[in-house]
Design an enzyme around this catalytic site. Sequence first.
Site, short mmCIF file in Angstrom:
data_model
loop_
_atom_site.label_atom_id
_atom_site.label_comp_id
_atom_site.label_asym_id
_atom_site.label_seq_id
_atom_site.Cartn_x
_atom_site.Cartn_y
_atom_site.Cartn_z
N LYS A 290 -63.79 -3.73 17.45
CA LYS A 290 -63.01 -4.43 16.42
C LYS A 290 -63.92 -5.01 15.34
O LYS A 290 -63.65 -4.83 14.14
CB LYS A 290 -62.17 -5.52 17.08
CG LYS A 290 -61.38 -6.40 16.15
CD LYS A 290 -60.27 -7.12 16.86
CE LYS A 290 -60.73 -7.77 18.15
NZ LYS A 290 -61.73 -8.84 17.96
N THR B 274 -67.01 -4.13 14.72
CA THR B 274 -67.65 -2.98 14.07
C THR B 274 -66.75 -2.41 12.99
O THR B 274 -67.19 -2.10 11.87
CB THR B 274 -67.99 -1.90 15.11
OG1 THR B 274 -68.86 -2.46 16.10
CG2 THR B 274 -68.66 -0.70 14.48
N ARG C 41 -65.92 -14.68 12.89
CA ARG C 41 -66.30 -15.82 13.72
C ARG C 41 -67.79 -15.75 14.07
O ARG C 41 -68.40 -14.70 14.05
CB ARG C 41 -65.50 -15.84 15.02
CG ARG C 41 -64.02 -16.10 14.84
CD ARG C 41 -63.29 -15.98 16.17
NE ARG C 41 -63.46 -14.66 16.75
CZ ARG C 41 -63.30 -14.37 18.03
NH1 ARG C 41 -63.00 -15.32 18.89
NH2 ARG C 41 -63.44 -13.14 18.47
N LYS D 273 -71.38 -9.88 27.37
CA LYS D 273 -71.16 -9.17 26.12
C LYS D 273 -72.44 -8.80 25.37
O LYS D 273 -72.51 -7.79 24.69
CB LYS D 273 -70.27 -10.03 25.21
CG LYS D 273 -69.71 -9.30 24.01
CD LYS D 273 -68.70 -10.19 23.30
CE LYS D 273 -68.04 -9.45 22.14
NZ LYS D 273 -67.07 -10.29 21.45
N ALA E 179 -60.37 -16.43 21.75
CA ALA E 179 -58.93 -16.17 21.63
C ALA E 179 -58.22 -16.21 22.97
O ALA E 179 -57.01 -16.37 23.01
CB ALA E 179 -58.69 -14.82 20.97
N PHE F 86 -60.17 -10.65 20.57
CA PHE F 86 -59.52 -9.87 21.63
C PHE F 86 -58.35 -9.05 21.10
O PHE F 86 -58.34 -8.64 19.94
CB PHE F 86 -59.12 -10.77 22.80
CG PHE F 86 -60.31 -11.37 23.52
CD1 PHE F 86 -61.34 -10.56 23.99
CD2 PHE F 86 -60.42 -12.73 23.72
CE1 PHE F 86 -62.44 -11.10 24.64
CE2 PHE F 86 -61.52 -13.29 24.37
CZ PHE F 86 -62.53 -12.47 24.83
N PHE G 13 -65.47 8.38 18.76
CA PHE G 13 -66.58 8.69 19.67
C PHE G 13 -66.79 10.20 19.65
O PHE G 13 -65.85 10.98 19.44
CB PHE G 13 -66.27 8.22 21.10
CG PHE G 13 -66.42 6.74 21.32
CD1 PHE G 13 -67.49 6.23 22.02
CD2 PHE G 13 -65.47 5.84 20.82
CE1 PHE G 13 -67.64 4.86 22.23
CE2 PHE G 13 -65.61 4.48 21.02
CZ PHE G 13 -66.69 3.98 21.73
N TRP H 71 -69.40 3.24 13.03
CA TRP H 71 -70.53 2.98 13.93
C TRP H 71 -71.67 3.96 13.65
O TRP H 71 -72.83 3.57 13.60
CB TRP H 71 -70.06 3.13 15.39
CG TRP H 71 -71.12 2.85 16.40
CD1 TRP H 71 -71.52 1.63 16.88
CD2 TRP H 71 -71.94 3.82 17.06
NE1 TRP H 71 -72.53 1.78 17.79
CE2 TRP H 71 -72.80 3.12 17.92
CE3 TRP H 71 -72.02 5.21 17.01
CZ2 TRP H 71 -73.74 3.75 18.74
CZ3 TRP H 71 -72.95 5.85 17.82
CH2 TRP H 71 -73.80 5.13 18.66
#
Length: 556
Positions: A71, A73, A94, A105, A273, A301, A381, A409
Amino acid sequence: MKSDIQIAQEAKMIHIREVAQTVGIEEEDLEFYGKYKAKLSDDVWEKVKDKPDGKLVLVTAINPTPAGEGKTTTTVGLGQAMAKLNKKAIIALREPSLGPCFGIKGGAAGGGYAQVIPMEDLNLHFTGDFHAITSANNLLAALLDNHIQQGNELGIDPRQVVWKRCEDMNDRNLRNVVIGLGNKMDGMVREDHFVITVASEIMAILCLSDNLKDLKERLGRIIVAYNFKGDPVTAEELHATGAMAALLKDAIKPNMIQTLEHTPALVHGGPFANIAHGCNSVRATKTALKLADITITEAGFGADLGAEKFFDIKCRQAGLKPDAVVLVATVRALKYNGGVAKSDLGEENLEALARGIVNLEKHIENIQKYDVPVIVTLNSFVTDTDAENEYIRKFCEERGCEFALSEVWEKGGEGGIALAEKVLETLETKESHFHPLYEDDMSLKAKIETIAREIYGARGVIYEPAAEKQLAKIEGMGFGKLPVCMAKNQYSLSDDAKKLGRPTDFDIHIREVYVSAGAGFVVALTGAIMTMPGLPKVPAANSIDVTDEGNIIGLF
């Protein structure tokens, strides 16, 4: 492909004054934290406040899975793509918490060639905002216990202290503690608790405040305890407001950094969140809307948490009206929701995709309930197949959504042009008629049940007896018109993290409810959600190190 931190460390940053100039901010209005970070002075808002707002685009996602969604990214890459299309865009994000950084993470600055930098600074101490919030939180706790020790003029019942200490680290051993042990001069013995800094009400207050005056008023309304009569005791009654505001006077100013392609990014505030309201600061978002034609922000999230709270708490309080929503998914995550093991996600599986896409379907339906246009994007991907992409495209378009592949990405802004063009087309041709999910005048129970049924798809809501009493007390104190902040696990639409896809025939269990009077919402804790996370068996911290040359390694 290089690791995220390798890409970030090899990037050629430009001085932050040059980044700021692209959106009309002069050097005199920046407060520098080295060459590549700066806070925006209060004068910036005074200079831009009368300008018309640009367009507001929210980036959200399906429920997170171990397969990854990307998200942040996507948010960063979309901002970079807008710049490539000669659009004046700002990203509003954030700040990451140290807890997940050293827990599961790792970093939280985007990924690949769609990152905000300096990546190490952002993920670690940054400009000290979280330290200031932690200090203000714990100052209030110290003043509270000192008041009890020094005669307790306010008649505080030590059994009804509700203000918790905090730290910005995952530490399960601090969830429940006993303080005041020792002799009489060491304080009154009582049970206490810690939350992670991103769950502190002061974090929420900072992120929802318009200015210092608003901040101080909100800080003063914090309920820290109840007296022996059962009446609330506030931070203002403890004479704590001014000192807390002094610690937060710089933290309230938005931070500016840059992307790998030098797009400006305002990164400010960081409530989780799943246990808080999950959005960056109102001040940063409002400033970005005045500075740029397009502001791209995100909420934490999945859309069941972050987007719902963005709409029903942040937009309600700040008067914001989003113009479009980008909903991020991946083929891999949808197959995971369809029952495919993580090790097998690289293989084409249209049957599993058909089973798992119901999670995406529910999030599309949810956003459409707010009458905001939706663009679904697949974070691409190399293992994705044309057949899988085409299946998802048709699925989305049949439900009235625009669709675009995102390759940010791998390719940075260039890989987000298709998505950016879809967003621009949506902004030009589709009108947002945004409205919150529920009205202020509804009871707290009605608000909880509306979110549970409409957003989660629950059959109903079951309240623990303690939660029933807390709801009655909160409404009796006059807080019944506040919005509700649901604290729920992020992995499932239900309050059971193991129920993937689009679960049905389940109830939401409310075990505790409390009011964050300063932030301006009521928190409902569901299931087994914790406000102080723990570390995994092998924390990310185990792989983080500093070389002899001073370079940080192991962040990802």
